[in-house]
Design an enzyme around this catalytic site. Sequence first.
Site, PDB file in Angstrom:
ATOM      1  N   CYS A  94       0.832  -1.208   0.000  1.00 48.92           N
ATOM      2  CA  CYS A  94       0.000   0.000   0.000  1.00 48.92           C
ATOM      3  C   CYS A  94       0.866   1.257   0.000  1.00 48.92           C
ATOM      4  CB  CYS A  94      -0.901  -0.004   1.233  1.00 48.92           C
ATOM      5  SG  CYS A  94      -1.765   1.552   1.451  1.00 48.92           S
ATOM      6  N   CYS A 147      -1.000   5.752   7.173  1.00 50.84           N
ATOM      7  CA  CYS A 147      -2.382   5.367   7.470  1.00 50.84           C
ATOM      8  C   CYS A 147      -2.455   4.473   8.704  1.00 50.84           C
ATOM      9  CB  CYS A 147      -2.960   4.626   6.266  1.00 50.84           C
ATOM     10  SG  CYS A 147      -4.628   4.046   6.522  1.00 50.84           S
ATOM     11  N   CYS A 171      -7.439   1.653  -1.471  1.00 51.91           N
ATOM     12  CA  CYS A 171      -7.188   0.971  -0.201  1.00 51.91           C
ATOM     13  C   CYS A 171      -7.337  -0.505  -0.517  1.00 51.91           C
ATOM     14  CB  CYS A 171      -8.205   1.409   0.845  1.00 51.91           C
ATOM     15  SG  CYS A 171      -8.186   0.343   2.290  1.00 51.91           S
ATOM     16  N   GLN A 204     -20.546  -8.054  10.596  1.00 48.63           N
ATOM     17  CA  GLN A 204     -19.123  -8.412  10.503  1.00 48.63           C
ATOM     18  C   GLN A 204     -18.519  -7.868   9.208  1.00 48.63           C
ATOM     19  OE1 GLN A 204     -17.172 -10.023  12.615  1.00 48.63           O
ATOM     20  NE2 GLN A 204     -18.575 -10.897  14.105  1.00 48.63           N
ATOM     21  N   TYR A 240     -24.360 -11.735  23.986  1.00 52.53           N
ATOM     22  CA  TYR A 240     -23.700 -10.717  23.149  1.00 52.53           C
ATOM     23  C   TYR A 240     -23.975 -11.008  21.674  1.00 52.53           C
ATOM     24  CZ  TYR A 240     -20.944 -10.392  27.488  1.00 52.53           C
ATOM     25  OH  TYR A 240     -20.528 -10.282  28.784  1.00 52.53           O
ATOM     26  N   CYS A 297     -12.483 -11.518  20.546  1.00 58.74           N
ATOM     27  CA  CYS A 297     -11.677 -10.636  19.681  1.00 58.74           C
ATOM     28  C   CYS A 297     -10.480 -10.090  20.447  1.00 58.74           C
ATOM     29  CB  CYS A 297     -12.534  -9.508  19.119  1.00 58.74           C
ATOM     30  SG  CYS A 297     -13.367  -8.546  20.374  1.00 58.74           S
TER      31      CYS A 297
HETATM   32  N1  SAH Z   1     -22.120 -11.953  18.007  1.00 53.95           N
HETATM   33  C1  SAH Z   1     -22.265 -10.767  17.211  1.00 53.95           C
HETATM   34  C2  SAH Z   1     -21.756  -9.471  17.851  1.00 53.95           C
HETATM   35  C3  SAH Z   1     -20.538  -9.542  18.720  1.00 53.95           C
HETATM   36  S1  SAH Z   1     -19.868  -7.974  19.154  1.00 53.95           S
HETATM   37  C4  SAH Z   1     -21.670 -10.973  15.845  1.00 53.95           C
HETATM   38  O1  SAH Z   1     -20.854 -11.868  15.642  1.00 53.95           O
HETATM   39  O2  SAH Z   1     -22.017 -10.251  14.926  1.00 53.95           O
HETATM   40  C5  SAH Z   1     -20.274  -7.847  20.871  1.00 53.95           C
HETATM   41  C6  SAH Z   1     -21.680  -7.373  21.134  1.00 53.95           C
HETATM   42  O3  SAH Z   1     -21.901  -7.344  22.550  1.00 53.95           O
HETATM   43  C7  SAH Z   1     -22.004  -5.972  20.644  1.00 53.95           C
HETATM   44  O4  SAH Z   1     -23.096  -6.062  19.768  1.00 53.95           O
HETATM   45  C8  SAH Z   1     -22.360  -5.191  21.916  1.00 53.95           C
HETATM   46  O5  SAH Z   1     -23.389  -4.240  21.722  1.00 53.95           O
HETATM   47  C9  SAH Z   1     -22.812  -6.282  22.836  1.00 53.95           C
HETATM   48  N2  SAH Z   1     -22.733  -6.046  24.291  1.00 53.95           N
HETATM   49  C10 SAH Z   1     -21.828  -5.323  24.981  1.00 53.95           C
HETATM   50  N3  SAH Z   1     -22.041  -5.416  26.314  1.00 53.95           N
HETATM   51  C11 SAH Z   1     -23.113  -6.227  26.479  1.00 53.95           C
HETATM   52  C12 SAH Z   1     -23.800  -6.730  27.631  1.00 53.95           C
HETATM   53  N4  SAH Z   1     -23.429  -6.410  28.853  1.00 53.95           N
HETATM   54  N5  SAH Z   1     -24.835  -7.556  27.421  1.00 53.95           N
HETATM   55  C13 SAH Z   1     -25.225  -7.914  26.165  1.00 53.95           C
HETATM   56  N6  SAH Z   1     -24.608  -7.465  25.052  1.00 53.95           N
HETATM   57  C14 SAH Z   1     -23.569  -6.629  25.203  1.00 53.95           C
END
Ligand code: SAH
Length: 454
Positions: free
Chosen positions: A74, A80, A161, A285, A314, A410
């Site tokens: 790049c 960047c 990019c 994603q 989550y 992550c």
């Molecule tokens: N599993 C999903 C998103 C994962 S990212 C995917 O793969 O697309 C993590 C997520 O946790 C986010 O959407 C965020 O808003 C949520 N989050 C953060 N704190 C939280 C909590 N205390 N309870 C429930 N969700 C929460």
Amino acid sequence: MKPVTKNDRLVVHVEDLTHDGAGVAKVDGYPLFIQGALPGEEVQIHVLKTLKSYGFAKLIQIEKQSPFRVTAPCPVFDTCGGCQIQHLSYEGQMNFKQKLVRDAITRIGKLPDVPVHPVKGMDHPWRYRNKSQIPFGQENGRVVAGFYQTRSHNIADTDICIIQTPEADAIMAGLKRKLIDMGIEPYEEQTHRGMLRHVIVRKGRATGEIMVVLVTKKKKFPQREQAVELIKSIVPETASIVQNINPEKTNVIFGDETITLWGKDIIEDRIGDVRFEISARSFYQVNPEQTEVLYGQALEYAGLTGDETVIDAYCGIGTISLFLAQKAKFVMGVEIVPQAIEDAKRNAELNGFTNTLFEAGPAEQVIPRWYKEGRAADVLVVDPPRKGCDEQLLRTILKQQPKRVVYVSCNPATLARDLRILEDGGYRTQEVQPVDMFPQSTHCEAVAWLEFKQ
Ligand code: SAH
């Protein structure tokens, strides 16, 4: 006493790489961070700054080069802030990420015997991002657009990019060229003047549909017809063009109001066989090809036979939940952002799933209540943000003891910390599979599989 002082010149051996992609060398145990240096290299450095427990140095010359060093393709890699390790070959990146996970699991998780598999990477680790958020600005009377520089809000101006789609490149460069002719002033952050703040380009990988979002300071946008025509002429596959209005003096990208200027309100994508509707602001994603690999791994570790009830904590817009719903008896997803739960419900309906339930709220409060209501899970999937699982959620897991836990992470450090807590409460980590969702960056995802031992 620090072993080095400012302006010292010396040759050091680079041992490690930080999250920012800087090489780390130790002089009598004192770490020096060297931008651009790679593990395994001998480099001549100039010490720039020394703090109490670490310092910074500039790379002057490479005396012995890493076999994994490549020329970053790049043109703006040096300025960047988007990618950190383009100067490391993809094989080198895979080794680095596996080591990152293994080190965390060993040091923080105290689990040296847990297998950490080689990273599942991409065949072509470029052009993978399905979403680009491109800041527009001006510099000496010239329109600039690209990506922010490292730790700053200055724009690294570029026309290409190589981790984003060719369509995003074309729109970024094409709009930049015609903006002034159309009478649209790019936004200026310091003075809060100008109109066009960000352009977001999203692509449904499986459908080819493109959405372009123009984030403007004001709702009144007299050039909108011209902008729509220009975008359509640059990328004929565009299916949706929307305007989002953000009048605030803020570095948050989106404002509250969104108007469709042309075409559909949403675009569609598929991960495996599951369809998703994506609106301008939906979380989704960014690397759909690897998302399928990641969720495939989560599904494999969940070991579903069709009889299981699964909780997806989550859950975001329910991407993992719906993927699991193909094989589970019932899936319950919980997520703190109400809008994401609305998206999850709509996507469940779009796919005709009748074995799902979604609820908005903090996972650590909703899940204990579900258990009280008799909604127990055989398998619990968590995919928390970088800070890892909430302590109360971990306590709930240890109390309720679902047979299997699949932890999608992550951040290897918080994954390792949480695995330790679950191990101490009777779980055994079977294996960990890192998956590369963000080639060329230091970010690293991993999936861990745990079983409860009676
Ligand atoms: N599993 C999903 C998103 C994962 S990212 C995917 O793969 O697309 C993590 C997520 O946790 C986010 O959407 C965020 O808003 C949520 N989050 C953060 N704190 C939280 C909590 N205390 N309870 C429930 N969700 C929460």
